[in-house]
Each structure stands twice: as C-alpha cells, then as structure tokens.
Design a protein around this motif. Sequence first.
Motif, PDB file in Angstrom:
ATOM      1  N   ILE A 384       0.851  -1.187   0.000  1.00 47.16           N
ATOM      2  CA  ILE A 384       0.000   0.000   0.000  1.00 47.16           C
ATOM      3  C   ILE A 384       0.892   1.243   0.000  1.00 47.16           C
ATOM      4  O   ILE A 384       1.705   1.431   0.913  1.00 47.16           O
ATOM      5  N   SER A 385       0.762   2.074  -1.009  1.00 43.60           N
ATOM      6  CA  SER A 385       1.601   3.268  -1.119  1.00 43.60           C
ATOM      7  C   SER A 385       1.066   4.375  -0.217  1.00 43.60           C
ATOM      8  O   SER A 385      -0.108   4.384   0.177  1.00 43.60           O
ATOM      9  N   LEU A 386       1.934   5.334   0.095  1.00 46.65           N
ATOM     10  CA  LEU A 386       1.530   6.469   0.930  1.00 46.65           C
ATOM     11  C   LEU A 386       0.466   7.313   0.235  1.00 46.65           C
ATOM     12  O   LEU A 386      -0.459   7.812   0.877  1.00 46.65           O
ATOM     13  N   SER A 387       0.577   7.461  -1.064  1.00 45.41           N
ATOM     14  CA  SER A 387      -0.432   8.253  -1.793  1.00 45.41           C
ATOM     15  C   SER A 387      -1.781   7.548  -1.768  1.00 45.41           C
ATOM     16  O   SER A 387      -2.832   8.190  -1.673  1.00 45.41           O
ATOM     17  N   ASP A 388      -1.754   6.222  -1.838  1.00 43.02           N
ATOM     18  CA  ASP A 388      -2.999   5.449  -1.771  1.00 43.02           C
ATOM     19  C   ASP A 388      -3.648   5.611  -0.399  1.00 43.02           C
ATOM     20  O   ASP A 388      -4.870   5.767  -0.287  1.00 43.02           O
ATOM     21  N   ILE A 389      -2.837   5.589   0.650  1.00 43.16           N
ATOM     22  CA  ILE A 389      -3.352   5.771   2.014  1.00 43.16           C
ATOM     23  C   ILE A 389      -3.982   7.145   2.161  1.00 43.16           C
ATOM     24  O   ILE A 389      -5.074   7.290   2.733  1.00 43.16           O
ATOM     25  N   ALA A 390      -3.313   8.152   1.648  1.00 47.57           N
ATOM     26  CA  ALA A 390      -3.837   9.525   1.726  1.00 47.57           C
ATOM     27  C   ALA A 390      -5.188   9.629   1.040  1.00 47.57           C
ATOM     28  O   ALA A 390      -6.127  10.256   1.556  1.00 47.57           O
ATOM     29  N   THR A 391      -5.313   9.006  -0.124  1.00 46.35           N
ATOM     30  CA  THR A 391      -6.573   9.045  -0.872  1.00 46.35           C
ATOM     31  C   THR A 391      -7.678   8.298  -0.132  1.00 46.35           C
ATOM     32  O   THR A 391      -8.804   8.789  -0.009  1.00 46.35           O
ATOM     33  N   ASP A 397      -4.479  15.889  -0.474  1.00 43.41           N
ATOM     34  CA  ASP A 397      -3.350  15.453  -1.281  1.00 43.41           C
ATOM     35  C   ASP A 397      -2.280  14.908  -0.352  1.00 43.41           C
ATOM     36  O   ASP A 397      -2.396  14.979   0.877  1.00 43.41           O
ATOM     37  N   GLN A 398      -1.212  14.391  -0.936  1.00 40.71           N
ATOM     38  CA  GLN A 398      -0.198  13.736  -0.119  1.00 40.71           C
ATOM     39  C   GLN A 398       0.564  14.735   0.756  1.00 40.71           C
ATOM     40  O   GLN A 398       0.978  14.403   1.866  1.00 40.71           O
ATOM     41  N   SER A 399       0.741  15.956   0.266  1.00 40.18           N
ATOM     42  CA  SER A 399       1.462  16.953   1.069  1.00 40.18           C
ATOM     43  C   SER A 399       0.663  17.324   2.322  1.00 40.18           C
ATOM     44  O   SER A 399       1.232  17.505   3.411  1.00 40.18           O
ATOM     45  N   TYR A 400      -0.661  17.413   2.170  1.00 46.18           N
ATOM     46  CA  TYR A 400      -1.502  17.712   3.340  1.00 46.18           C
ATOM     47  C   TYR A 400      -1.487  16.525   4.303  1.00 46.18           C
ATOM     48  O   TYR A 400      -1.440  16.696   5.530  1.00 46.18           O
ATOM     49  N   PHE A 401      -1.510  15.319   3.758  1.00 47.84           N
ATOM     50  CA  PHE A 401      -1.428  14.118   4.574  1.00 47.84           C
ATOM     51  C   PHE A 401      -0.128  14.115   5.382  1.00 47.84           C
ATOM     52  O   PHE A 401      -0.126  13.838   6.588  1.00 47.84           O
ATOM     53  N   THR A 402       0.959  14.467   4.723  1.00 48.67           N
ATOM     54  CA  THR A 402       2.260  14.518   5.407  1.00 48.67           C
ATOM     55  C   THR A 402       2.254  15.558   6.516  1.00 48.67           C
ATOM     56  O   THR A 402       2.758  15.315   7.628  1.00 48.67           O
ATOM     57  N   LYS A 403       1.648  16.712   6.251  1.00 55.61           N
ATOM     58  CA  LYS A 403       1.589  17.798   7.236  1.00 55.61           C
ATOM     59  C   LYS A 403       0.806  17.371   8.481  1.00 55.61           C
ATOM     60  O   LYS A 403       1.253  17.574   9.625  1.00 55.61           O
ATOM     61  N   VAL A 404      -0.356  16.759   8.274  1.00 58.41           N
ATOM     62  CA  VAL A 404      -1.190  16.337   9.400  1.00 58.41           C
ATOM     63  C   VAL A 404      -0.514  15.194  10.151  1.00 58.41           C
ATOM     64  O   VAL A 404      -0.527  15.146  11.388  1.00 58.41           O
ATOM     65  N   THR A 409       2.387  13.042  15.033  1.00 56.57           N
ATOM     66  CA  THR A 409       3.388  12.019  15.354  1.00 56.57           C
ATOM     67  C   THR A 409       4.799  12.577  15.498  1.00 56.57           C
ATOM     68  O   THR A 409       5.662  11.919  16.073  1.00 56.57           O
ATOM     69  N   GLY A 410       5.027  13.765  14.966  1.00 55.72           N
ATOM     70  CA  GLY A 410       6.362  14.367  15.038  1.00 55.72           C
ATOM     71  C   GLY A 410       7.276  13.960  13.907  1.00 55.72           C
ATOM     72  O   GLY A 410       8.393  14.486  13.783  1.00 55.72           O
ATOM     73  N   ILE A 411       6.831  13.009  13.069  1.00 56.32           N
ATOM     74  CA  ILE A 411       7.637  12.581  11.924  1.00 56.32           C
ATOM     75  C   ILE A 411       6.737  12.460  10.698  1.00 56.32           C
ATOM     76  O   ILE A 411       5.502  12.455  10.813  1.00 56.32           O
ATOM     77  N   THR A 412       7.360  12.348   9.526  1.00 51.67           N
ATOM     78  CA  THR A 412       6.585  12.210   8.294  1.00 51.67           C
ATOM     79  C   THR A 412       6.160  10.759   8.110  1.00 51.67           C
ATOM     80  O   THR A 412       6.742   9.840   8.727  1.00 51.67           O
ATOM     81  N   PRO A 413       5.175  10.500   7.261  1.00 46.23           N
ATOM     82  CA  PRO A 413       4.776   9.112   6.996  1.00 46.23           C
ATOM     83  C   PRO A 413       5.930   8.254   6.472  1.00 46.23           C
ATOM     84  O   PRO A 413       6.064   7.093   6.849  1.00 46.23           O
ATOM     85  N   ARG A 414       6.771   8.858   5.617  1.00 49.91           N
ATOM     86  CA  ARG A 414       7.892   8.095   5.067  1.00 49.91           C
ATOM     87  C   ARG A 414       8.893   7.724   6.157  1.00 49.91           C
ATOM     88  O   ARG A 414       9.428   6.611   6.179  1.00 49.91           O
ATOM     89  N   GLN A 415       9.145   8.671   7.089  1.00 51.54           N
ATOM     90  CA  GLN A 415      10.039   8.368   8.202  1.00 51.54           C
ATOM     91  C   GLN A 415       9.456   7.273   9.091  1.00 51.54           C
ATOM     92  O   GLN A 415      10.176   6.390   9.560  1.00 51.54           O
ATOM     93  N   PHE A 416       8.150   7.342   9.313  1.00 51.87           N
ATOM     94  CA  PHE A 416       7.470   6.316  10.117  1.00 51.87           C
ATOM     95  C   PHE A 416       7.623   4.947   9.464  1.00 51.87           C
ATOM     96  O   PHE A 416       7.922   3.950  10.139  1.00 51.87           O
ATOM     97  N   LYS A 417       7.441   4.907   8.161  1.00 51.55           N
ATOM     98  CA  LYS A 417       7.554   3.649   7.414  1.00 51.55           C
ATOM     99  C   LYS A 417       8.972   3.098   7.491  1.00 51.55           C
ATOM    100  O   LYS A 417       9.185   1.909   7.721  1.00 51.55           O
TER     101      LYS A 417
END
Length: 425
Positions: A384-391, A397-404, A409-417
């Motif tokens: 499952i890609s990060l963009s798919d999760i955001a949708t 969009d993915q940038s808003y998902f990353t911001k929230v 959490t204090g980190i980005t989704p990619r860092q969490f992954k």
Amino acid sequence: MNHLDDHDGAQYICKVLYESLQIPVFLLDANRRIELALPSSSESAPWVHNINELLSEIVDPTKSENISNHDSSNSSIPIIRTTNFLENYILLHLPLELSGGRIIVVGPSLYTQLSGDNVSSLMHDNDVPHGLQDQWLTYYRSLPVLNRMRLYHTAMLLYSLVTGKTLTLSELLLDSRVLEPKQLSSDSLDLDVSYRRENTWLHHEPIMEKALFHHVKNGNKAELLRVQATFSEENYGVLSKKSQLRSKKNLAVSCITLATRAAIDGGLYWEISYTLSDFHIQHIEELKDIPAVDHAILNALCDFADHVRNNRSAQLSRTVAICQNYIFNHLYEELSLDKLAVVASLNRSYLSQLFKKETGFTVSDFIQIERIEEAKRLIELPGISLSDIATRLHFNDQSYFTKVFKKYTGITPRQFKTNKESNSN
C-alpha cells in the motif's frame, strides 16, 4: 386470482419480478419441468448437471440432503429454502384450481457476497476438490445479493402479485416455517433437572457469571482471573453429548459472545469487539484438545478486558461514545460535524461543545487523529503506497497528509515507514 386462469398470467408475474429485481425466476409446470426461465441462460452452479433436477430437488427437498426443508409442498405461503452451498430460493405453489399445479421459483441468490475464504471453507465442508475454487468463485460472484430482509420482502411481494392479498413478515416466517424450532420433550427436561439436583450437579450460580463479565466490562483483568478461577468444571453444562471437545468449544463460543457484549457495554467500539470475537472463535475452532480450548477461553477473556481498559472512550457519555464509534467505523468515508449531529440526534453546536468537553478534542481534530492512527496501521501493511493511504483516508493530497501526520506524530509518513522497516529487520 382470476388472472392466473390466463396461461400468460403467471409468466407475466415472473417477468415483472425478474425485470424489477434482476434475480433468476423460473416457472415450473405440474410435472416440475421448466416452462419459463429468466434469464434464458445464466452461470450454472459447478455441482449442477441438470437444472431441471436441481429445481425438482428445491421443490421437493426430501429428494436431497443439500436442502434445508422449511415446509410441505402444499403451502400457499411462499417457502424460503437454503442449500448447503448458501444459495437462497423462494418457492410459491400457485393455486391448484387456477394454475394446474405450477410453481414459481425465485433464485438462487445470496445473503451477502462471499469472499475467497468463505468459498474455500464451503468447498471444504462439502468435500469439493480445492482445484475447483476458481470455478466456484466465478459462480458465486455471478449471483445476485439480497440480504435477509430483502429476500423476505421479495417473497411477500410475490405472494401479493399472485394472490392480490397482503402478507405480513410474521405470517411469512411462521407459516412457511423459516422459524421451526425443535420442540424439547418436557419429560426429558424435567428428568435431567431432577438428576442434576439429586446429585448436586448444579450449574454455576448466575451471580458468578455476572461478576465475571462485570470485570470484563470494567477492564479489570486481575479480578476477572480471580473470579474465573472459582468456576468448577462440574458446574459447566454439557453442550454436546457426542464430544467433550465439541462441548468445550460450544461453551467457549457462549463465553466469548457474552464477553463481547460486556466489552461493548464497557465502551469498546463494537466493530473492534465483534472482530475480536471473530478472531478468538476462529482460533478456538482450530484447536484439537480440551486444555488448549481452556487456555484459549481465558486468553480471550483477558484480551477483552485489556482492550476495554485501554479504550479511551470507556468513561464517556453515551452520546460521545456513539459519535466516536461512528467515526471509527466510517473513517474511509466523508465525515463532518453535521453528519455526527444527525447520528447523535443533537444540535451541531451543542454536540461540538459536549465532544470537546469530554474528549479534550474538537470533532475535526479527533477525526484527524483517528485517521492518522489508521494510516499508521496501513503503513505497516505490504503493498500500500503512501499516496494510496492519503486518498483512502480523504486527505486532500499527499502533502496535506504529510503535514497532518507530522503534526500528530512528530515525523513524516515516510520516516514512520522507514522506522518500522528498520525495527522489523
């Protein structure tokens, strides 16, 4: 009913029913041969070699062990029959004096669409070679889905079309014997009760059971274990005469069912509680010995208590708990304060104040937090890609998902992954 005097009358009813519901409809003549089939051709069940023989067995279930028999063939009330393969059929014997003994058969249909796992278990139950699974899946996916109530309403509609009369749901269920409980012998019951009293082989006192599930409701595992230890083996009922293992498993299912309700009363989201119940019962069904079942029962009770204790909504008002449960179940849909106000039957302004007072979060913040928690669970799943999760979770969009995500959490989704992947290696 005079319209059935006309040969085309019954065919007209079949056509109307088929065109309205898009469900197979058959008209059988007095010799149980197909007079009309709608549609004229359709996907056949893999186990059916002759559709006429199948329909004859549906009409007269004494010819087959694969049909649940709910009524005699002379009933003027629609009959609902279900096969071992979970296909549902509606039968209606047309008035003999007007139709010459013809029968309308509606089906097959399913109560719900079957998953691949459902189909595999059905094949196993019916001793079907696993290599035929694709063929079975294709067939089941071709069937229309009518949930239980829609199926009942279809039967009631058919009755009204044929007779011009009304039929209530209770008349359908009772007269067609969809509900046909086996009557227990009162003598046998009295004898067993007398035997248990004479030998002081009594069931556990209800107050012990209440205490046990009270501790599940409160998430108190320590007290739960203490009460459970006081239950004596001889106080349990016999839930299967043929197998001690089956009896113990039946007891486990009963226990988990009560624990599920207690956990919901304790504030656990009902979808979590029911799913937890499914997992534990599925696990218990696979066990091969009684000690393993005993251990699994205790583990299930503790699991429910732990989930209740860890659940954040346990001390909330019923209104806010309902809202939180709705949010949890509908995270993949559009959510808003207005929608929750409708669910809670409250003014949106009052609900907003109540929600913030009890949880410390605004409704919109709570929805975002729950979506981020769900996103964290999805990130750990493969493929499952990060963009798919955001949708999926309705971020713009993915940038808003990353911001929230970073906000909570204090980190980005990619860092969490990346962190999760590093910890698993």
